[in-house]
Design a protein around this motif. Structure first.
Motif, PDB file in Angstrom:
ATOM      1  N   GLU A  14       0.831  -1.201   0.000  1.00  0.00           N
ATOM      2  CA  GLU A  14       0.000   0.000   0.000  1.00  0.00           C
ATOM      3  C   GLU A  14       0.868   1.254   0.000  1.00  0.00           C
ATOM      4  N   ILE A  15       0.335   2.305  -0.601  1.00  0.00           N
ATOM      5  CA  ILE A  15       1.018   3.598  -0.633  1.00  0.00           C
ATOM      6  C   ILE A  15       0.837   4.275   0.720  1.00  0.00           C
ATOM      7  N   GLU A  16       1.917   4.807   1.256  1.00  0.00           N
ATOM      8  CA  GLU A  16       1.836   5.512   2.533  1.00  0.00           C
ATOM      9  C   GLU A  16       1.347   6.929   2.278  1.00  0.00           C
ATOM     10  N   GLN A  17       0.279   7.309   2.959  1.00  0.00           N
ATOM     11  CA  GLN A  17      -0.280   8.641   2.771  1.00  0.00           C
ATOM     12  C   GLN A  17      -1.072   9.056   3.996  1.00  0.00           C
ATOM     13  N   ILE A  18      -1.354  10.341   4.091  1.00  0.00           N
ATOM     14  CA  ILE A  18      -2.176  10.862   5.174  1.00  0.00           C
ATOM     15  C   ILE A  18      -3.614  10.885   4.683  1.00  0.00           C
ATOM     16  N   ASN A  19      -4.530  10.465   5.532  1.00  0.00           N
ATOM     17  CA  ASN A  19      -5.940  10.487   5.188  1.00  0.00           C
ATOM     18  C   ASN A  19      -6.334  11.923   4.841  1.00  0.00           C
ATOM     19  N   PRO A  20      -6.929  12.153   3.647  1.00  0.00           N
ATOM     20  CA  PRO A  20      -7.296  13.512   3.243  1.00  0.00           C
ATOM     21  C   PRO A  20      -8.256  14.198   4.213  1.00  0.00           C
ATOM     22  N   ALA A  21      -9.051  13.437   4.948  1.00  0.00           N
ATOM     23  CA  ALA A  21      -9.964  14.031   5.919  1.00  0.00           C
ATOM     24  C   ALA A  21      -9.183  14.729   7.034  1.00  0.00           C
ATOM     25  N   ILE A  22      -8.023  14.189   7.393  1.00  0.00           N
ATOM     26  CA  ILE A  22      -7.195  14.816   8.428  1.00  0.00           C
ATOM     27  C   ILE A  22      -6.630  16.134   7.911  1.00  0.00           C
ATOM     28  N   ILE A  23      -6.193  16.154   6.656  1.00  0.00           N
ATOM     29  CA  ILE A  23      -5.665  17.385   6.060  1.00  0.00           C
ATOM     30  C   ILE A  23      -6.758  18.445   5.994  1.00  0.00           C
ATOM     31  N   LEU A  24      -7.957  18.050   5.560  1.00  0.00           N
ATOM     32  CA  LEU A  24      -9.075  18.992   5.486  1.00  0.00           C
ATOM     33  C   LEU A  24      -9.416  19.522   6.877  1.00  0.00           C
ATOM     34  N   ALA A  25      -9.474  18.657   7.868  1.00  0.00           N
ATOM     35  CA  ALA A  25      -9.789  19.097   9.233  1.00  0.00           C
ATOM     36  C   ALA A  25      -8.760  20.109   9.722  1.00  0.00           C
ATOM     37  N   ASP A  26      -7.492  19.880   9.422  1.00  0.00           N
ATOM     38  CA  ASP A  26      -6.442  20.811   9.824  1.00  0.00           C
ATOM     39  C   ASP A  26      -6.640  22.164   9.143  1.00  0.00           C
ATOM     40  N   GLN A  27      -6.952  22.146   7.851  1.00  0.00           N
ATOM     41  CA  GLN A  27      -7.173  23.400   7.124  1.00  0.00           C
ATOM     42  C   GLN A  27      -8.361  24.159   7.705  1.00  0.00           C
ATOM     43  N   LEU A  28      -9.441  23.435   8.020  1.00  0.00           N
ATOM     44  CA  LEU A  28     -10.630  24.096   8.553  1.00  0.00           C
ATOM     45  C   LEU A  28     -10.395  24.643   9.952  1.00  0.00           C
ATOM     46  N   SER A  34     -15.574  32.850  11.807  1.00  0.00           N
ATOM     47  CA  SER A  34     -16.592  33.635  11.112  1.00  0.00           C
ATOM     48  C   SER A  34     -16.632  33.368   9.608  1.00  0.00           C
ATOM     49  N   GLU A  35     -15.599  32.725   9.061  1.00  0.00           N
ATOM     50  CA  GLU A  35     -15.560  32.454   7.625  1.00  0.00           C
ATOM     51  C   GLU A  35     -16.512  31.321   7.277  1.00  0.00           C
ATOM     52  N   LEU A  36     -17.352  31.542   6.284  1.00  0.00           N
ATOM     53  CA  LEU A  36     -18.274  30.517   5.828  1.00  0.00           C
ATOM     54  C   LEU A  36     -17.602  29.667   4.754  1.00  0.00           C
ATOM     55  N   LEU A  37     -18.063  28.444   4.621  1.00  0.00           N
ATOM     56  CA  LEU A  37     -17.543  27.562   3.577  1.00  0.00           C
ATOM     57  C   LEU A  37     -18.208  27.898   2.247  1.00  0.00           C
ATOM     58  N   THR A  38     -17.417  27.838   1.185  1.00  0.00           N
ATOM     59  CA  THR A  38     -17.975  28.039  -0.143  1.00  0.00           C
ATOM     60  C   THR A  38     -18.592  26.728  -0.621  1.00  0.00           C
ATOM     61  N   VAL A  39     -19.347  26.805  -1.699  1.00  0.00           N
ATOM     62  CA  VAL A  39     -19.949  25.614  -2.278  1.00  0.00           C
ATOM     63  C   VAL A  39     -18.846  24.644  -2.703  1.00  0.00           C
ATOM     64  N   GLU A  40     -17.774  25.172  -3.273  1.00  0.00           N
ATOM     65  CA  GLU A  40     -16.657  24.327  -3.697  1.00  0.00           C
ATOM     66  C   GLU A  40     -16.024  23.605  -2.502  1.00  0.00           C
ATOM     67  N   GLU A  41     -15.884  24.321  -1.384  1.00  0.00           N
ATOM     68  CA  GLU A  41     -15.292  23.705  -0.196  1.00  0.00           C
ATOM     69  C   GLU A  41     -16.194  22.621   0.384  1.00  0.00           C
ATOM     70  N   VAL A  42     -17.495  22.830   0.333  1.00  0.00           N
ATOM     71  CA  VAL A  42     -18.430  21.810   0.810  1.00  0.00           C
ATOM     72  C   VAL A  42     -18.337  20.578  -0.085  1.00  0.00           C
ATOM     73  N   ASN A  43     -18.284  20.796  -1.412  1.00  0.00           N
ATOM     74  CA  ASN A  43     -18.138  19.675  -2.346  1.00  0.00           C
ATOM     75  C   ASN A  43     -16.826  18.936  -2.120  1.00  0.00           C
ATOM     76  N   GLU A  44     -15.746  19.698  -1.885  1.00  0.00           N
ATOM     77  CA  GLU A  44     -14.443  19.074  -1.611  1.00  0.00           C
ATOM     78  C   GLU A  44     -14.516  18.244  -0.327  1.00  0.00           C
ATOM     79  N   ALA A  45     -15.174  18.781   0.685  1.00  0.00           N
ATOM     80  CA  ALA A  45     -15.311  18.052   1.951  1.00  0.00           C
ATOM     81  C   ALA A  45     -16.078  16.751   1.752  1.00  0.00           C
ATOM     82  N   GLU A  46     -17.142  16.798   0.948  1.00  0.00           N
ATOM     83  CA  GLU A  46     -17.907  15.580   0.677  1.00  0.00           C
ATOM     84  C   GLU A  46     -17.044  14.543  -0.036  1.00  0.00           C
ATOM     85  N   ASN A  47     -16.262  14.986  -1.021  1.00  0.00           N
ATOM     86  CA  ASN A  47     -15.367  14.067  -1.740  1.00  0.00           C
ATOM     87  C   ASN A  47     -14.316  13.474  -0.808  1.00  0.00           C
ATOM     88  N   ILE A  48     -13.763  14.315   0.043  1.00  0.00           N
ATOM     89  CA  ILE A  48     -12.729  13.848   0.973  1.00  0.00           C
ATOM     90  C   ILE A  48     -13.311  12.859   1.972  1.00  0.00           C
TER      91      ILE A  48
END
Length: 81
Positions: A14-28, A34-48
């Protein structure tokens, strides 16, 4: 799974990698509350989250394969242990 591949060999392949959900959580967490999520960010979160779910399923598959594998002795300690 090939009949001649052990669960350990599958994990090693298997390829060693960090779960993308962890990266997204760190970014958020670094954003202002006070910053709202954009539609693109919500779609990215769903994909992740879908990718993260797939990774969990793969881990469960490997765990079940290990549980079914008979115990065997090794002459060496595998790298990482």
């Amino acid at each position: 799974m090939q009949p001649d591949e052990s669960p350990l060999e599958l994990l090693r392949a298997e390829i060693e990698q960090i779960n993308p959900a962890i990266i997204l959580a760190d970014q958020l967490m670094r954003r202002e509350a006070s910053e709202l999520l954009t539609v693109e960010e919500v779609n990215e979160a769903e994909n992740i989250l879908a990718i993260g779910t797939q990774e969990i399923e793969v881990i469960e598959f490997h765990r079940k394969a290990f549980q079914k594998s008979p115990a065997s002795a090794f002459d060496y300690v595998p790298l990482g242990f």
